[in-house]
Design an enzyme around this catalytic site. Sequence first.
Site, PDB file in Angstrom:
ATOM      1  N   SER A   8      -7.599  -1.188   6.799  1.00 17.57           N
ATOM      2  CA  SER A   8      -6.799  -0.675   7.918  1.00 17.57           C
ATOM      3  C   SER A   8      -6.161   0.669   7.578  1.00 17.57           C
ATOM      4  O   SER A   8      -5.505   1.266   8.424  1.00 17.57           O
ATOM      5  CB  SER A   8      -5.672  -1.660   8.244  1.00 17.57           C
ATOM      6  OG  SER A   8      -6.204  -2.887   8.644  1.00 17.57           O
TER       7      SER A   8
ATOM      8  N   THR B 111       0.915  -1.127   0.000  1.00 22.78           N
ATOM      9  CA  THR B 111       0.000   0.000   0.000  1.00 22.78           C
ATOM     10  C   THR B 111       0.946   1.165   0.000  1.00 22.78           C
ATOM     11  O   THR B 111       2.139   0.977   0.190  1.00 22.78           O
ATOM     12  CB  THR B 111      -0.823  -0.087   1.280  1.00 22.78           C
ATOM     13  OG1 THR B 111      -1.645  -1.205   1.135  1.00 22.78           O
ATOM     14  CG2 THR B 111      -1.644   1.132   1.563  1.00 22.78           C
TER      15      THR B 111
HETATM   16  O1  DON Z   1      -6.987  -1.719   3.061  1.00 18.90           O
HETATM   17  C1  DON Z   1      -6.263  -2.464   3.709  1.00 18.90           C
HETATM   18  O2  DON Z   1      -6.259  -2.510   4.921  1.00 18.90           O
HETATM   19  C2  DON Z   1      -5.280  -3.338   2.965  1.00 18.90           C
HETATM   20  N1  DON Z   1      -5.743  -3.560   1.625  1.00 18.90           N
HETATM   21  C3  DON Z   1      -3.959  -2.684   2.989  1.00 18.90           C
HETATM   22  C4  DON Z   1      -2.902  -3.540   2.377  1.00 18.90           C
HETATM   23  C5  DON Z   1      -1.561  -3.091   2.688  1.00 18.90           C
HETATM   24  O3  DON Z   1      -1.341  -2.158   3.406  1.00 18.90           O
HETATM   25  C6  DON Z   1      -0.476  -3.893   2.068  1.00 18.90           C
HETATM   26  N2  DON Z   1       0.793  -3.447   2.411  1.00 18.90           N
HETATM   27  N3  DON Z   1       1.332  -2.535   2.761  1.00 18.90           N
END
Ligand code: DON
Length: 561
Positions: free
Chosen positions: A444, A372
């Site tokens: 999250s 993310t």
């Molecule tokens: O929205 C969420 O919580 C996840 N899709 C976030 C994924 C994530 O942060 C992956 N790595 N950093």
Amino acid sequence: MRFILLLLTFVFTANSLSAQVLNSKSYKNGLVVTADRYASEVGKEILQKGGNAVDAAVAVQFALAVTLPRAGNIGGGGFMVIRLENGETAALDFREKAPEQASRNMYVRNGEFDGDLSWEGILAVGVPGTVDGMIKALERYGRLPLDMVMQPAIRLARDGYELSYSHAEDLNNHKDTFIKYQASANYFTLEDSTGFEEGDLFVQKDLATTLERIARFGREGFYAGPTADAIVNEMKRYRGLISHRDLRNYESVWRDPVAVDYEDYTLHIMPPPSSGSVAIAQILKMINDYNLKEMGHNSANYVHTVAEAMRRAFADRSYYLGDPDFVDIPMDELTSEYYNDVRMGSFSMDSATASTSLSHGEIAGYVESTETTHFSIVDKDGNAVAVTTTLNGSFGSHVSVSGAGFLLNNEMDDFSAQPGEPNAYGLIGAEANAIEPGKRMLSSMSPTIVTKNGKINMVLGAAGGPRIITSTLQSFLNRAVFDMRAQQATSAPRFHHQWLPDVLLFDDFGLSPDTQELLEAKGHRLFPYPAIGRAHNIFVEPDGLLTGGVDPRGDGFAAGY
Ligand code: DON
């Protein structure tokens, strides 16, 4: 299996904490902190051309779709929190939605739940929200026209940019998955066996054309016409669910940030479907009565107290939280002092509470990829924007849209695809986050803007799945309680507890052996982790200067002037 893949991805991409620099250069006029040098420079360019923080944020989001394809996106979604210099706050939810044809048993094969289907490939894809979100944000708060803020991204896609070492490695590490999908093989792999190298010019002509269509036609350039046709064709190719109607109907939503008070500070955090606001509010309420400063940063008692609050908040997250347009979330109760005092009733300074003995409170899992991305921007007038955006896993579903040049998300995995079964992050969900057509999956991602005595004080956020919540919390506490500078607060070793699995993660090398022993004596199961979250923060100093916190766990960049 997904757990191991994600861990490997992380180990390959994470930079060593030893690369820490405690640089606290300050800037007077504006600052952009993102996960990528090109994107930060784009934000700064837009600010210098007279754009405000929202113009810069939209430009950065589109630039990241080009220069950070593993997480930046137009085929995914995210959240934006805004605080204007006049005190107005807003939160924009451009999270993906389940397609109309989605159903609870869409991942069941031969009577068995198949979790891989929500993680990779066409069925993992939620209806993308980014483009609608960027256009809505610009229309309401921007100063510059869409085609102007999109020019830098178009330029980077059409003319190309030089791959950094880690970006080249990321692409190479995912080759085996990309080659399963024809368009991704074309866009993101090289035929020869050597793979991409640092310094290679990475050109994305089809993506440039798609971005030009968006710049010219706005929303229609993505949710209708040739781009929508290309998305639906990709769905037909691999038997996906997203239809023209899903695309036409997608709307991002303005919501009110959740305001959480802690001493002289107010945190303005993305509300549900982000779980971050409720979790951070709960944790702060639970730890409020403890003298954290006296315990000392990352002392055994400090880590224990905060981790026990994390454990309790994540147990509630898994039961109560989901898309507020579909489920009633008892926000007031969950974030009340009374409820959180009761929740901490079982806390003991001497021993850890076993997660098996704890469930959600009564009202009257988890290692993952790095993919993310969060960015923070403050402009010369004091407008601030915090954006967290994602495809979910690294490179999302790994499916690209043929002819349109971009990757589609795998956000469907953030639903509790099978209530009670852990997702890729080990998070267990319940009915509140079960799949329903048109529903948004719980997240999250926790973009946060902090004010102190009514003035902007911090712009915070992180990548890292559930560790986003705990990383953002610790960036905040590092300043509010321990008076750290921006870079220090961002670099300092972090820890994480999410109720289940019942382990306390800590940044590798981040806790001394005797601290670990003390925590183990209290009953914690410790697990060193390559990097807890990746935060990109801005602090406003008392004299008004802006300082950036660039996470040494990644290769982010602060561009200011
Ligand atoms: O929205 C969420 O919580 C996840 N899709 C976030 C994924 C994530 O942060 C992956 N790595 N950093």
